[in-house]
Design a protein around this motif. Structure first.
Motif, PDB file in Angstrom:
ATOM      1  N   LEU A 121      -3.400  -9.935  -8.827  1.00 64.00           N
ATOM      2  CA  LEU A 121      -2.791  -9.526  -7.562  1.00 64.00           C
ATOM      3  C   LEU A 121      -2.347  -8.068  -7.586  1.00 64.00           C
ATOM      4  N   ARG A 122      -1.830  -7.612  -8.701  1.00 63.22           N
ATOM      5  CA  ARG A 122      -1.319  -6.237  -8.744  1.00 63.22           C
ATOM      6  C   ARG A 122      -2.424  -5.202  -8.550  1.00 63.22           C
ATOM      7  N   PRO A 123      -3.509  -5.266  -9.303  1.00 60.75           N
ATOM      8  CA  PRO A 123      -4.578  -4.293  -9.026  1.00 60.75           C
ATOM      9  C   PRO A 123      -5.203  -4.477  -7.641  1.00 60.75           C
ATOM     10  N   ILE A 124      -5.272  -5.708  -7.163  1.00 62.97           N
ATOM     11  CA  ILE A 124      -5.816  -5.927  -5.817  1.00 62.97           C
ATOM     12  C   ILE A 124      -4.927  -5.273  -4.774  1.00 62.97           C
ATOM     13  N   LEU A 125      -3.619  -5.363  -4.941  1.00 64.67           N
ATOM     14  CA  LEU A 125      -2.698  -4.698  -4.017  1.00 64.67           C
ATOM     15  C   LEU A 125      -2.919  -3.187  -4.016  1.00 64.67           C
ATOM     16  N   CYS A 126      -3.177  -2.619  -5.188  1.00 66.13           N
ATOM     17  CA  CYS A 126      -3.428  -1.183  -5.286  1.00 66.13           C
ATOM     18  C   CYS A 126      -4.689  -0.792  -4.515  1.00 66.13           C
ATOM     19  N   LEU A 127      -5.750  -1.558  -4.689  1.00 64.93           N
ATOM     20  CA  LEU A 127      -6.991  -1.280  -3.966  1.00 64.93           C
ATOM     21  C   LEU A 127      -6.796  -1.437  -2.460  1.00 64.93           C
ATOM     22  N   ALA A 128      -6.086  -2.490  -2.059  1.00 65.33           N
ATOM     23  CA  ALA A 128      -5.891  -2.765  -0.630  1.00 65.33           C
ATOM     24  C   ALA A 128      -5.082  -1.671   0.044  1.00 65.33           C
ATOM     25  N   SER A 129      -4.041  -1.177  -0.624  1.00 59.93           N
ATOM     26  CA  SER A 129      -3.215  -0.143   0.001  1.00 59.93           C
ATOM     27  C   SER A 129      -3.958   1.185   0.081  1.00 59.93           C
ATOM     28  N   ALA A 182       4.932  -0.205  -7.288  1.00 57.40           N
ATOM     29  CA  ALA A 182       4.076   0.910  -7.699  1.00 57.40           C
ATOM     30  C   ALA A 182       2.612   0.636  -7.370  1.00 57.40           C
ATOM     31  N   CYS A 183       2.189  -0.617  -7.506  1.00 56.44           N
ATOM     32  CA  CYS A 183       0.803  -0.966  -7.175  1.00 56.44           C
ATOM     33  C   CYS A 183       0.491  -0.628  -5.724  1.00 56.44           C
ATOM     34  N   VAL A 184       1.386  -1.006  -4.835  1.00 57.26           N
ATOM     35  CA  VAL A 184       1.157  -0.780  -3.406  1.00 57.26           C
ATOM     36  C   VAL A 184       1.278   0.700  -3.057  1.00 57.26           C
ATOM     37  N   VAL A 185       2.325   1.335  -3.520  1.00 54.90           N
ATOM     38  CA  VAL A 185       2.574   2.725  -3.143  1.00 54.90           C
ATOM     39  C   VAL A 185       1.549   3.671  -3.771  1.00 54.90           C
ATOM     40  N   CYS A 186       1.191   3.440  -5.026  1.00 53.90           N
ATOM     41  CA  CYS A 186       0.264   4.362  -5.682  1.00 53.90           C
ATOM     42  C   CYS A 186      -1.135   4.317  -5.074  1.00 53.90           C
ATOM     43  N   GLY A 187      -1.548   3.147  -4.626  1.00 52.82           N
ATOM     44  CA  GLY A 187      -2.834   3.089  -3.936  1.00 52.82           C
ATOM     45  C   GLY A 187      -2.854   4.010  -2.731  1.00 52.82           C
ATOM     46  N   ALA A 188      -1.754   4.024  -1.987  1.00 52.11           N
ATOM     47  CA  ALA A 188      -1.657   4.877  -0.804  1.00 52.11           C
ATOM     48  C   ALA A 188      -1.473   6.345  -1.169  1.00 52.11           C
ATOM     49  N   ILE A 189      -0.756   6.621  -2.255  1.00 51.32           N
ATOM     50  CA  ILE A 189      -0.611   8.010  -2.715  1.00 51.32           C
ATOM     51  C   ILE A 189      -1.976   8.622  -3.009  1.00 51.32           C
ATOM     52  N   LEU A 190      -2.826   7.849  -3.668  1.00 47.79           N
ATOM     53  CA  LEU A 190      -4.160   8.344  -4.023  1.00 47.79           C
ATOM     54  C   LEU A 190      -4.992   8.694  -2.787  1.00 47.79           C
ATOM     55  N   ALA A 191      -4.705   8.018  -1.678  1.00 41.43           N
ATOM     56  CA  ALA A 191      -5.411   8.280  -0.418  1.00 41.43           C
ATOM     57  C   ALA A 191      -4.690   9.311   0.435  1.00 41.43           C
ATOM     58  N   SER A 217      -4.995  -3.833  12.349  1.00 38.70           N
ATOM     59  CA  SER A 217      -5.907  -4.692  11.587  1.00 38.70           C
ATOM     60  C   SER A 217      -6.181  -4.159  10.182  1.00 38.70           C
ATOM     61  N   LYS A 218      -5.925  -2.876   9.935  1.00 42.10           N
ATOM     62  CA  LYS A 218      -6.140  -2.320   8.590  1.00 42.10           C
ATOM     63  C   LYS A 218      -5.230  -2.987   7.554  1.00 42.10           C
ATOM     64  N   ALA A 219      -4.147  -3.586   8.040  1.00 42.84           N
ATOM     65  CA  ALA A 219      -3.176  -4.200   7.129  1.00 42.84           C
ATOM     66  C   ALA A 219      -3.475  -5.664   6.829  1.00 42.84           C
ATOM     67  N   LEU A 220      -4.547  -6.214   7.397  1.00 46.00           N
ATOM     68  CA  LEU A 220      -4.810  -7.648   7.236  1.00 46.00           C
ATOM     69  C   LEU A 220      -4.854  -8.113   5.778  1.00 46.00           C
ATOM     70  N   PRO A 221      -5.502  -7.388   4.856  1.00 46.87           N
ATOM     71  CA  PRO A 221      -5.484  -7.850   3.461  1.00 46.87           C
ATOM     72  C   PRO A 221      -4.069  -7.957   2.891  1.00 46.87           C
ATOM     73  N   LEU A 222      -3.246  -6.947   3.122  1.00 37.33           N
ATOM     74  CA  LEU A 222      -1.884  -6.981   2.604  1.00 37.33           C
ATOM     75  C   LEU A 222      -1.060  -8.073   3.273  1.00 37.33           C
ATOM     76  N   LEU A 223      -1.255  -8.275   4.560  1.00 35.18           N
ATOM     77  CA  LEU A 223      -0.527  -9.328   5.269  1.00 35.18           C
ATOM     78  C   LEU A 223      -0.885 -10.703   4.711  1.00 35.18           C
ATOM     79  N   ALA A 224      -2.170 -10.904   4.479  1.00 35.50           N
ATOM     80  CA  ALA A 224      -2.617 -12.202   3.962  1.00 35.50           C
ATOM     81  C   ALA A 224      -2.116 -12.432   2.530  1.00 35.50           C
ATOM     82  N   ILE A 225      -2.088 -11.388   1.727  1.00 36.24           N
ATOM     83  CA  ILE A 225      -1.569 -11.507   0.359  1.00 36.24           C
ATOM     84  C   ILE A 225      -0.082 -11.842   0.393  1.00 36.24           C
TER      85      ILE A 225
END
Length: 308
Positions: A60-68, A201-210, A291-299
């Motif tokens: 779940l943690r790496p998936i959250l990073c990819l999703a964000s 950090a998983c969620v925030v860092c994914g978004a930082i990278l973008a 709708s871009k948030a659907l993966p995070l909402l479902a998780i």
């Protein structure tokens, strides 16, 4: 963190196929993790690292990073090194948490714990190796991301893993073991740091990278802090209600260790209600993304409905 007191909805996102999404992302992460740690000399340490890193789990943690990262306009390839690094750090925390000096567990993810296979000395070193390698991996493997974002990511992960995050929470957890007067404030501190900091950090860092905006990073941080605490509340419930086969680790460890948990303070039903409310509040933070948030909402919904 103050928990909400009103019931919130936590129904699954009907327009999103979470099972397929999780399966595809997990498959990609497993491939990346497998190639990230080859076995070279001295073979034993790399074998021990791989033993726990590739032992399965929900990822779940790496998936959250990819999703964000995707939510913020990035790609999975941009975030994959950081996602793998965060899983390395999470694995380190499990190896060390299972040691006799800590939670003293024989099983993790349905397999013998690292120290039961390789001995305590190698298990400690395997955890150390995963932790240090994680930062090297982000620094050297991240591509198509501005250097400033890579540096910001490394700094954020470092804070989450250190004395101000995961380790600090673990220390207070160890010091609180066996005490009957642990307050809700202390319990929240333990889990906001021991569990929540790395998940955030998983969620925030994914978004930082973008290169997400500061406002969006704040929204994602609030989302992640809420689901992190909800995740821990459900963990506490499952420690009571699930079997060892379902958990993949020894059930009932919290009670045996004399730990104060959310169910011990509130009972199981109130704990479920608090977790559901936290998830509802987390999801509200993502309304702006549509709708871009659907993966995070479902998780977020999956966190309160899981059985292991």
């Amino acid at each position: 963190m103050v928990l909400a007191t009103e019931m919130g909805s936590s129904q699954p996102e009907s327009s999103f196929d979470l099972s397929t999404y999780l399966a595809k992302r997990k498959e990609a992460i497993e491939v990346a993790l497998d190639s990230a740690v080859p076995v070279i000399y001295p073979e034993k340490i790399y074998e021990a690292m791989r033993y726990s890193l590739l032992a399965g789990g929900k990822r779940l943690r790496p998936i959250l990073c990819l999703a964000s990262c995707e939510l913020a306009g990035g790609t999975t390839s941009m975030a994959m090194p950081t996602a793998c690094a965060l899983e390395m750090i999470h694995t380190m925390s499990l190896i060390h948490d299972d040691l006799p000096a800590m939670d003293n567990d024989d099983y993790r993810r349905g397999k013998l714990t690292n120290h039961k296979v390789y001995g305590e000395d190698i298990a400690i070193l395997a955890g150390d190796a995963l932790l240090t390698y994680a930062f090297e991996f982000i620094a050297t493997k991240t591509e198509n991301v501005p250097p400033q974002q890579v540096l910001q990511t490394i700094a954020h992960v470092g804070r989450a893993a250190g004395a101000g995050g995961l380790i600090g929470g673990q220390v207070v957890d160890v010091e609180s073991e066996g005490k009957t007067d642990v307050s809700l404030e202390t319990l929240n501190y333990i889990h906001a740091h021991k569990t929540g900091a790395l998940l955030e950090a998983c969620v925030v860092c994914g978004a930082i990278l973008a290169s997400a905006s500061e406002a969006d990073l704040q929204r994602l941080s609030r989302f992640a802090k809420n689901i992190g605490l909800a995740f821990q509340i459900i963990d506490d419930i499952l420690d009571i209600t699930a079997t060892q086969e379902e958990l993949g680790k020894t059930a009932g460890k919290d009670v045996q260790a004399g730990k104060v948990t959310y169910p011990s303070l509130w009972g199981i039903e109130e704990s479920r209600r608090q977790a559901s409310q936290l998830v509802a509040e987390a999801k509200a933070q993502l309304a702006v993304f549509g709708s871009k948030a659907l993966p995070l909402l479902a998780i977020a919904d999956f966190i309160t409905s899981r059985s292991n």
